[in-house]
Design an enzyme around this catalytic site. Structure first.
Site, short mmCIF file in Angstrom:
data_model
loop_
_atom_site.label_atom_id
_atom_site.label_comp_id
_atom_site.label_asym_id
_atom_site.label_seq_id
_atom_site.Cartn_x
_atom_site.Cartn_y
_atom_site.Cartn_z
N GLU A 177 -15.43 -16.90 -15.62
CA GLU A 177 -16.76 -16.41 -16.00
C GLU A 177 -16.71 -14.89 -16.24
OE1 GLU A 177 -19.91 -18.02 -13.53
OE2 GLU A 177 -19.45 -20.03 -14.21
N GLU A 308 -15.79 -26.24 -14.52
CA GLU A 308 -16.91 -26.32 -13.56
C GLU A 308 -17.99 -27.18 -14.19
OE1 GLU A 308 -18.29 -22.68 -11.70
OE2 GLU A 308 -16.24 -21.89 -11.65
O1 AHR Z 1 -19.25 -23.13 -8.37
C1 AHR Z 1 -20.02 -22.07 -7.93
C2 AHR Z 1 -19.95 -20.86 -8.84
O2 AHR Z 1 -20.53 -21.18 -10.08
C3 AHR Z 1 -18.58 -20.38 -9.23
O3 AHR Z 1 -18.03 -19.52 -8.27
C4 AHR Z 1 -18.83 -19.64 -10.50
O4 AHR Z 1 -17.71 -19.65 -11.35
C5 AHR Z 1 -20.02 -20.36 -11.09
O5 AHR Z 1 -21.00 -19.47 -11.49
#
Ligand code: AHR
Length: 508
Positions: A177, A308
């Site tokens: 991110e 994710e």
């Molecule tokens: O999964 C939780 C968080 O969500 C992670 O650390 C981040 O990459 C995303 O914003």
């Protein structure tokens, strides 16, 4: 009440692209009780462990055949300095986990512990390197430490810490991110960094890295386009091409907005349908990013890694807001089953996906009780288990000539039935979800090109969408045997309201 049966045609002898087992991947961050208390309890714990790693968690996850585990973050990865997590535990540096609850991180779970965990799980490591606050040298040396054989400064350090042989680490993340917690960069700025970091992430011996550039949030197709553009025009002839093998994307399913994401267990039927619409948008998301990538990579050499995904609800009342601990209901299970159908459909471009996160955080497989240590398998766990036969199987196309039942949800149209199928080692596996909150439906599988024998079916459902498991009700939502009916053309599968069903059989 049942509607008219939905015909679904499947040519069991026409194999589509292979479903990469890595789309059933996992994610473990130093966040809340995922690592500490979840995977790792320390060697002195009363909970049975090996080198501090919880054996009950390992046993439960081994039943899922988890193909990979992403670590150490997430946002945490861009604050993590790996050298703080090696050597004698008592000498390891303590840091503050500023992203997640401001708690102390004693670095007792570091590189060696993570690799030991992967070995116990029989899974491949996926390490997310630090681009946000780290250096190119730091990342490059971590790879040397892990994967180089022979003699070099990092190899000597690894041996000094008790590990002679190099490990195999294929999957490597170039930050996380980077548009946000990983450095707040612009796409152009990060694309330059990704080229630089990728250059110094070296292959040692036969350890060939698969480098994953930190990708977009949600539907930010521009970010993907910038990363794809920057793969070309390299000055040095000796660098590996492409510089990175995949671009990631993150997408979370929430019912509300980021300020109020909705409650994990107490939700209305309307909120349930909104959730399902958001989950189903994963198809649009993968199509959109893939279309952009096709412009630069028509042969689909570069993969999408959706590292994710999953539901994100308001934290459970009374828990640390920075720990992202949430319950998991039948609704979460259906979010997962719909994602997998979409993942199977995008088998040609989607190389990996990682649910966030495996234990005690967000849409977890396992919840552990902080006081008693009791372990609870969530409804989502059971979807992973029921679907594991799709890993590395050939996808099979499912045609529904009469269409699928659907309902209007605000401005969107939601298909309330979702189906996917695959074939591997002479077996066919069907996954069918009925997302309708109230109505059952039958699906008539019209099987062509083969006959199914030794058919077995299981169902995951419960009285209410809000049903969930807890230490006093471990099996409130658990798979049970299900009856399917043989028909002239194949099989009739009954799908009660809000249910997930798998059907498996040998094909002759
Ligand atoms: O999964 C939780 C968080 O969500 C992670 O650390 C981040 O990459 C995303 O914003």
């Amino acid at each position: 009440m049942s509607r008219e049966a939905i015909p679904a045609v499947v040519n069991v002898d026409v194999e589509g692209p292979q479903i990469n087992r890595h789309v059933y991947g996992h994610f473990a961050e130093h966040l809340g009780r995922c690592i500490y208390g979840g995977f790792y309890v320390g060697e002195d714990s009363d909970i049975p462990n090996e080198g501090g790693i919880r054996l009950d968690v390992v046993e439960a996850l081994r039943a899922l055949n988890i193909p990979n585990l992403r670590w150490p973050g997430g946002c945490f990865a861009d604050e993590y300095h790996w050298m703080d997590g090696i050597g004698p535990k008592e000498d390891r540096a303590v840091m503050i986990n500023t992203h997640w609850g401001g708690v102390e991180e004693n670095n007792h779970f570091g590189t060696h512990e993570f690799m030991a965990l992967c070995e116990l799980l029989g899974t491949e490591p996926y390490i997310s390197g630090n681009v946000g606050s780290g250096t190119v040298r730091e990342m490059s040396e971590w790879i040397e430490y892990l994967t180089r054989d022979g003699d070099s400064p990092m190899v000597r350090l690894r041996k000094q810490n008790g590990r002679e042989e190099p490990w195999k680490v294929k999957y490597w993340g170039l930050g996380n991110e980077t548009w946000g917690c990983g450095g707040n960069m612009s796409a152009e700025q990060y694309a330059m960094d990704a080229r630089k970091y990728a250059t110094y992430c070296r292959n040692y011996g036969d350890n060939k890295l698969y480098r994953i550039a930190a990708g977009a949030a949600d539907f930010s197709y521009d970010w993907t386009e910038t990363l794809m553009k920057q793969l070309g025009h390299l000055g040095c002839q000796r660098v590996e091409r492409p510089l990175y093998q995949a671009v990631s994307v993150h997408y979370y399913t929430i019912a509300g907005n980021w300020e109020n994401k909705g409650d994990a267990k107490e939700f209305t039927t309307d909120e349930y349908y909104t959730t399902m619409v958001k989950a189903a948008r994963t198809d649009e998301l993968l199509t959109g990013h893939s279309n952009v990538m096709d412009l630069y990579d028509p042969t689909k050499e570069i993969g999408i890694v959706m590292d994710e995904w999953g539901t994100w609800w308001n934290v459970e009342p009374g828990t640390n807001p920075g720990f992202l601990y949430q319950q998991n209901t039948l609704r979460d299970a259906l979010v997962a089953s719909v994602h997998f159908d979409i993942f199977h459909k995008h088998a040609d471009r989607l190389h990996m996906a990682n649910i966030a996160q495996t234990v005690n955080v967000l849409q977890a497989m396992i919840l552990t009780d902080p006081d008693s240590g009791a372990l609870v398998l969530t409804p989502t766990y059971h979807v992973f288990e029921m679907n594991k036969g799709h890993q590395d199987a050939a996808s099979l196309r499912v045609d529904t000539p009469a269409g699928l039942p659907s309902r209007k949800v605000d401005e969107a149209e939601l298909d309330t039935v979702s189906i996917s199928a695959s074939r591997k080692d002479g077996k066919v596996l069907f996954s069918l979800s009925n997302l309708d909150a109230d109505e059952a439906v039958d699906v008539d599988l019209d099987l062509r090109g083969g006959t199914l024998r030794e058919v077995a079916s299981r169902i995951l459902t419960a009285d209410a969408l809000q049903s969930h498991n807890e230490p006093t009700a471990l099996e409130a939502v658990a798979p049970r045997a299900h009856e399917v009916t043989a028909t002239e053309k194949g099989l009739r599968v009954h799908l009660p309201a809000h249910s997930f069903v798998t059907v498996e059989g040998s094909v002759a």
